[in-house]
Write a protein that holds these residues in place. Structure first.
Motif, PDB file in Angstrom:
ATOM      1  N   CYS A  97       7.371   6.361  -6.205  1.00  0.00           N
ATOM      2  CA  CYS A  97       8.071   7.523  -6.156  1.00  0.00           C
ATOM      3  C   CYS A  97       8.296   8.305  -7.332  1.00  0.00           C
ATOM      4  CB  CYS A  97       8.406   6.536  -7.364  1.00  0.00           C
ATOM      5  SG  CYS A  97      10.335   6.764  -8.151  1.00  0.00           S
ATOM      6  N   CYS A  98       7.026   8.202  -8.123  1.00  0.00           N
ATOM      7  CA  CYS A  98       5.917   9.642  -8.722  1.00  0.00           C
ATOM      8  C   CYS A  98       5.791  10.677  -7.102  1.00  0.00           C
ATOM      9  CB  CYS A  98       4.640   9.279  -9.350  1.00  0.00           C
ATOM     10  SG  CYS A  98       3.182  10.108  -9.874  1.00  0.00           S
ATOM     11  N   LEU A  99       5.773   9.956  -5.895  1.00  0.00           N
ATOM     12  CA  LEU A  99       5.524  11.349  -5.096  1.00  0.00           C
ATOM     13  C   LEU A  99       6.105  11.765  -4.526  1.00  0.00           C
ATOM     14  CD1 LEU A  99       2.493   9.211  -3.287  1.00  0.00           C
ATOM     15  CD2 LEU A  99       2.056  12.233  -3.814  1.00  0.00           C
TER      16      LEU A  99
ATOM     17  N   LEU B  30       8.058  17.237 -13.529  1.00  0.00           N
ATOM     18  CA  LEU B  30       7.947  16.418 -14.790  1.00  0.00           C
ATOM     19  C   LEU B  30       6.522  16.697 -14.909  1.00  0.00           C
ATOM     20  CD1 LEU B  30      10.144  12.864 -14.787  1.00  0.00           C
ATOM     21  CD2 LEU B  30       7.330  12.997 -14.820  1.00  0.00           C
ATOM     22  N   LEU B  31       5.482  16.223 -13.936  1.00  0.00           N
ATOM     23  CA  LEU B  31       4.233  15.950 -13.752  1.00  0.00           C
ATOM     24  C   LEU B  31       4.329  17.737 -14.425  1.00  0.00           C
ATOM     25  CD1 LEU B  31       3.907  14.344 -10.327  1.00  0.00           C
ATOM     26  CD2 LEU B  31       3.646  13.181 -13.075  1.00  0.00           C
TER      27      LEU B  31
ATOM     28  N   ILE C 102       1.334  -0.952  -0.017  1.00  0.00           N
ATOM     29  CA  ILE C 102       0.197  -0.265  -0.147  1.00  0.00           C
ATOM     30  C   ILE C 102       0.979   1.560   0.413  1.00  0.00           C
ATOM     31  CG2 ILE C 102      -1.389   1.143   1.351  1.00  0.00           C
ATOM     32  CD1 ILE C 102      -3.096  -0.678   0.060  1.00  0.00           C
ATOM     33  N   THR C 103       0.460   2.471  -0.366  1.00  0.00           N
ATOM     34  CA  THR C 103       0.725   3.379  -1.188  1.00  0.00           C
ATOM     35  C   THR C 103       0.323   4.474  -0.072  1.00  0.00           C
ATOM     36  OG1 THR C 103       3.265   2.472  -2.708  1.00  0.00           O
ATOM     37  CG2 THR C 103       2.439   5.477  -1.869  1.00  0.00           C
ATOM     38  N   ASP C 104       0.510   5.396   0.532  1.00  0.00           N
ATOM     39  CA  ASP C 104      -0.123   6.586   1.278  1.00  0.00           C
ATOM     40  C   ASP C 104       0.569   7.783   0.628  1.00  0.00           C
ATOM     41  OD1 ASP C 104       2.253   7.980   2.756  1.00  0.00           O
ATOM     42  OD2 ASP C 104       1.187   6.546   4.533  1.00  0.00           O
ATOM     43  N   GLU C 105      -0.716   8.739   0.650  1.00  0.00           N
ATOM     44  CA  GLU C 105      -0.713  10.106   0.242  1.00  0.00           C
ATOM     45  C   GLU C 105       0.569  10.586   0.419  1.00  0.00           C
ATOM     46  OE1 GLU C 105      -3.495  13.530   0.868  1.00  0.00           O
ATOM     47  OE2 GLU C 105      -4.102  11.371   2.651  1.00  0.00           O
TER      48      GLU C 105
ATOM     49  N   HIS D 196      -1.061  16.306  -6.262  1.00  0.00           N
ATOM     50  CA  HIS D 196       0.130  15.209  -6.529  1.00  0.00           C
ATOM     51  C   HIS D 196      -0.400  13.849  -6.089  1.00  0.00           C
ATOM     52  CE1 HIS D 196       4.836  14.934  -6.375  1.00  0.00           C
ATOM     53  NE2 HIS D 196       3.686  13.452  -7.391  1.00  0.00           N
ATOM     54  N   PHE D 197      -0.694  13.571  -5.169  1.00  0.00           N
ATOM     55  CA  PHE D 197      -1.431  12.016  -5.043  1.00  0.00           C
ATOM     56  C   PHE D 197      -2.360  11.860  -6.176  1.00  0.00           C
ATOM     57  CE2 PHE D 197      -4.029   9.124  -2.577  1.00  0.00           C
ATOM     58  CZ  PHE D 197      -2.608   7.812  -2.015  1.00  0.00           C
ATOM     59  N   GLU D 198      -3.756  12.172  -6.209  1.00  0.00           N
ATOM     60  CA  GLU D 198      -4.154  11.768  -6.742  1.00  0.00           C
ATOM     61  C   GLU D 198      -3.789  11.755  -8.526  1.00  0.00           C
ATOM     62  OE1 GLU D 198      -8.163  14.519  -7.392  1.00  0.00           O
ATOM     63  OE2 GLU D 198      -8.422  13.561  -4.904  1.00  0.00           O
ATOM     64  N   LEU D 199      -2.731  12.553  -8.937  1.00  0.00           N
ATOM     65  CA  LEU D 199      -1.588  12.330 -10.377  1.00  0.00           C
ATOM     66  C   LEU D 199      -1.716  11.304 -10.481  1.00  0.00           C
ATOM     67  CD1 LEU D 199      -1.530  14.232 -13.101  1.00  0.00           C
ATOM     68  CD2 LEU D 199       0.153  15.510 -11.983  1.00  0.00           C
ATOM     69  N   CYS D 200      -0.534  11.384  -8.882  1.00  0.00           N
ATOM     70  CA  CYS D 200       0.590   9.568  -9.314  1.00  0.00           C
ATOM     71  C   CYS D 200      -1.087   8.276  -9.412  1.00  0.00           C
ATOM     72  CB  CYS D 200       1.165   9.784  -8.236  1.00  0.00           C
ATOM     73  SG  CYS D 200       2.176  10.659  -7.968  1.00  0.00           S
TER      74      CYS D 200
END
Length: 205
Positions: free
Chosen positions: A134-136, A143-144, A85-88, A165-169
């Motif tokens: 990693c995206c976060l 980059l995003l 699981i990854t959290d925000e 940012h979280f929803e985008l990732c």
């Protein structure tokens, strides 16, 4: 017996001036319709140019690290993983180490922050949760933003809906048409979750 109206109409049609009037009205109608259609096409073309060049897409994505969920000590997380699981906040942990507030337990040694394990330099990862973590990374913001500025029309509906940012990732790392070739084959069958600007390289045919 032929009705009087029909006989009168035939006689009128034999007169040249009547034919001239009918032809003239038809010509006026044709020219008017053509001009209106051309005017609509020019207006639509100008509208598209204005939308493309003068009104850039106003993305709603916020890259700030603090939000209301943090203030209440609650975390959104990637939810779906059976093992990870990854959290925000960017922490990735085993599902058994997820706290009741939705955050990863940072006191467990296996919990990692902004982990890019299983990710390649092109931003594609073999595990969805590592892709999100990693995206976060704060360093991925530029980059995003570049990706959003170049996002195709087809992806606007998807990425216009995200708000931070979280929803985008979460959205970016999900597999999409960018991850496949020939509509049914992954471009990279191993690293298929991508947060990078570009889709994976096409496999040789």
């Amino acid at each position: 017996m032929v009705p009087c109206g029909a006989v009168l109409w035939r006689r009128l049609l034999r007169k040249r001036w009547v034919l001239g009037v009918v032809f003239g009205l038809s010509l006026v109608y044709f020219i008017t319709s053509t001009f209106k259609q051309e005017e609509r096409m020019v207006r639509d073309r100008n509208l598209l140019q204005v939308q493309e060049h003068e009104q850039p897409i106003m993305w709603k994505v916020k890259f700030s690290s603090g939000n209301s969920s943090h203030l209440s000590n609650q975390c959104r997380n990637s939810v779906q993983g059976k093992l990870l699981i990854t959290d925000e906040l960017g922490y990735i942990c085993e599902r058994k180490d997820l706290l009741v507030n939705g955050c990863c337990n940072v006191n467990v040694p296996s919990t990692k922050l902004y982990s890019c394990d299983s990710c390649l330099p092109n931003g594609c990862c073999s595990v969805y949760e590592y892709c999100v973590s990693c995206c976060l990374q704060p360093s991925k913001q530029h980059l995003l933003e570049r990706f959003l500025n170049r996002a195709a029309i087809a992806f606007q509906n998807l990425f216009m809906a995200v708000e931070d940012h979280f929803e985008l990732c979460l959205a970016k790392c999900r597999t999409s048409s960018q991850s496949v070739q020939h509509e049914n084959t992954y471009r990279d069958p191993i690293a298929k979750y991508c947060y990078g600007e570009y889709p994976p390289e096409l496999l040789p045919v």
